[in-house]
Design a protein around this motif. Sequence first.
Motif, short mmCIF file in Angstrom:
data_model
loop_
_atom_site.label_atom_id
_atom_site.label_comp_id
_atom_site.label_asym_id
_atom_site.label_seq_id
_atom_site.Cartn_x
_atom_site.Cartn_y
_atom_site.Cartn_z
N ALA A 107 74.50 38.06 74.30
CA ALA A 107 74.64 39.00 75.41
C ALA A 107 73.35 39.79 75.61
O ALA A 107 72.95 40.07 76.74
CB ALA A 107 75.82 39.94 75.14
N ALA A 111 70.98 39.84 78.99
CA ALA A 111 71.13 41.11 79.72
C ALA A 111 69.99 41.29 80.72
O ALA A 111 68.82 41.13 80.37
CB ALA A 111 71.16 42.27 78.73
N GLU A 112 70.35 41.61 81.94
CA GLU A 112 69.35 41.74 82.99
C GLU A 112 69.29 43.13 83.61
O GLU A 112 68.46 43.37 84.49
CB GLU A 112 69.63 40.70 84.09
CG GLU A 112 69.45 39.27 83.62
CD GLU A 112 69.63 38.26 84.73
OE1 GLU A 112 70.07 38.68 85.84
OE2 GLU A 112 69.34 37.07 84.51
N ASP A 113 70.17 44.04 83.19
CA ASP A 113 70.11 45.39 83.74
C ASP A 113 70.43 46.39 82.63
O ASP A 113 70.81 46.03 81.52
CB ASP A 113 71.04 45.57 84.94
CG ASP A 113 72.50 45.25 84.62
OD1 ASP A 113 72.96 45.59 83.50
OD2 ASP A 113 73.19 44.67 85.46
N ALA A 116 73.99 46.30 81.06
CA ALA A 116 74.21 45.13 80.21
C ALA A 116 73.46 45.26 78.90
O ALA A 116 73.98 44.89 77.83
CB ALA A 116 73.80 43.86 80.95
N ARG A 117 72.22 45.77 78.95
CA ARG A 117 71.46 45.96 77.71
C ARG A 117 72.14 46.97 76.80
O ARG A 117 72.23 46.76 75.58
CB ARG A 117 70.03 46.42 78.04
CG ARG A 117 69.13 45.32 78.57
CD ARG A 117 67.69 45.77 78.66
NE ARG A 117 67.50 46.80 79.68
CZ ARG A 117 67.21 46.53 80.96
NH1 ARG A 117 67.11 45.27 81.37
NH2 ARG A 117 67.03 47.51 81.83
N ALA A 119 75.35 47.80 76.69
CA ALA A 119 76.60 47.25 76.16
C ALA A 119 76.33 46.23 75.05
O ALA A 119 76.99 46.23 74.01
CB ALA A 119 77.42 46.62 77.28
N ALA A 120 75.34 45.36 75.27
CA ALA A 120 75.05 44.32 74.28
C ALA A 120 74.48 44.91 73.00
O ALA A 120 74.84 44.49 71.89
CB ALA A 120 74.07 43.31 74.87
#
Length: 213
Positions: A107, A111-113, A116-117, A119-120
């Motif tokens: 993840a 992650a691209e935003d 997302a970063r 959360a991962a």
Amino acid sequence: MSAIAPDAPETAAYPDIRDPRVMVAVPRERRPAIAALWALAERLTRLLHDAREPLIGQIKLAWWRDMAALLASDPAALPKGEPLLAELQVTWGGKGGLDTLVDAAEAMLLAEDEAARKAAAAAFGEALFALSGGEGGARWGLLWGASLQQGVADAKQLFADARNEKAPQARSFSDNKALLMLDRWAAAIAARDGERRWRSEGLLLLRLGLFGG
């Protein structure tokens, strides 16, 4: 997601339970398993750090996911010649859960935003702390995630996320003092945007080791 850029400020390596000042708080009988687990976390981190193409990274992570499945279901079938797998076979053979760490690493790779970063990174820390016998790994994970960012702004955002993450209560660590030490140590590093102050960190670990947090 990509590795720290050459022009990025010096970013702290994440605290590691294998540091002797922390490992001493791990029960002696659990140390081999915990050391192997964190060696796996280090291997996955290096894989993310070195990944230049997400597809190649995913292929390598898929291999580790397959190894985690074999560890849980058929440890004797593991391929030979990989020292870390040999350690994991001895200490984690027949046990599940390592795939959650691989999933969180993937993840992070994809992650691209900012959301997302975050959360991962938090998920990786929570998975690693859970496998280590406790809870409360989000702040550590956010610091870990900051250490992997190429952009200065992205790293600073994850440092800020770690600072803003609510401090877990000591009981959240299930009486696991080593994890408590890692959480508080990670928070201290994040508070300075990754700047290392070795003397004060050493004093913090000494205090936590003696009195808890």
